[in-house]
Design an enzyme around this catalytic site. Structure first.
Site, PDB file in Angstrom:
ATOM      1  N   CYS A  86      -2.112  -3.151   0.237  1.00 24.48           N
ATOM      2  CA  CYS A  86      -2.207  -2.125  -0.925  1.00 24.48           C
ATOM      3  C   CYS A  86      -0.872  -1.241  -0.885  1.00 24.48           C
ATOM      4  O   CYS A  86       0.306  -1.614  -0.836  1.00 24.48           O
ATOM      5  CB  CYS A  86      -3.402  -1.447  -1.067  1.00 24.48           C
ATOM      6  SG  CYS A  86      -3.747  -0.632  -2.630  1.00 24.48           S
ATOM      7  N   HIS A  87      -1.237   0.261  -0.446  1.00 25.01           N
ATOM      8  CA  HIS A  87      -0.116   1.209  -0.545  1.00 25.01           C
ATOM      9  C   HIS A  87       0.257   1.107   0.970  1.00 25.01           C
ATOM     10  O   HIS A  87       1.263   1.766   1.452  1.00 25.01           O
ATOM     11  CB  HIS A  87      -0.540   2.540  -0.768  1.00 25.01           C
ATOM     12  CG  HIS A  87      -0.646   2.526  -2.303  1.00 25.01           C
ATOM     13  ND1 HIS A  87      -1.783   2.039  -3.139  1.00 25.01           N
ATOM     14  CD2 HIS A  87      -0.042   2.971  -3.336  1.00 25.01           C
ATOM     15  CE1 HIS A  87      -1.502   2.264  -4.388  1.00 25.01           C
ATOM     16  NE2 HIS A  87      -0.529   3.121  -4.470  1.00 25.01           N
TER      17      HIS A  87
END
Length: 188
Positions: free
Chosen positions: A111-112
């Site tokens: 994800c991030h």
């Protein structure tokens, strides 16, 4: 339950704002494969999130200033928007992450989470994926960004989002079982 990771220990680096499912699902996969784990954080306690809603609180086994990459066989960096933003501002966290690459140890990021990798300057000339909004940041840091469920580049396992967790967890355990990656790029 497999024993592919018996005798191996893995760090899960997270702090306030971590996307809870991206922490607990890979943690469960590593434990189910026989690995040992430590939750490592900036502080002893941190807040998990389910997207933008508060979820569970976690107690870290160790703080990042107490650990070394030498203590572990691999590293997992879960996502969430705030989590990697806090981590990338902490010199100890960045040094800890960079050391895994310098020691050619496998790293899983979802994800991030790649924001932390950008700050550690370990994405140049690597192919990886992430949450789509990080594409430009990763390209500007010298990475080759692709939109795929899971990507492996010499021990670096990346995925885009919670929906990718089954594929991410399976590939993570596989790479962790394989161990060191002699051909892995060291930090610049």
């Amino acid at each position: 339950m497999s024993n592919a990771l018996n005798g191996k220990r893995f760090a899960f680096l997270a702090t306030d704002g971590v996307e809870q499912v991206e922490l607990v699902e890979p943690l469960k996969a590593v434990l189910d494969a026989g690995g040992e784990t430590d939750l490592v954080s900036l502080e002893r306690e941190f807040q998990g999130f389910d997207h933008l809603d508060k979820a569970d609180r976690f107690t870290a086994d160790r703080t990042v200033d107490e650990v070394s990459a030498h203590d572990y066989d691999g590293l997992v960096l879960p996502g969430g928007v705030a989590n990697p933003d806090f981590l990338r501002q902490d010199a100890d966290a960045i040094g800890f992450v960079r050391d895994f690459f310098e020691q050619h140890k496998p790293v899983g990021v979802i994800c991030h989470g790649p924001w932390t990798l950008i700050e550690a300057d370990v994405v140049r000339d690597r192919t990886l994926t992430s949450w789509p909004s990080l594409r430009t940041d990763l390209k500007n840091a010298g990475a080759n960004w692709v939109d795929e469920q899971v990507v492996v580049d010499e021990g670096l396992v990346t995925s885009r989002k919670p929906d990718d967790l089954p594929a991410f967890c399976a590939k993570l355990v596989e790479e962790f079982a394989e161990g060191k990656h002699a051909g892995q790029h060291a930090a610049a």
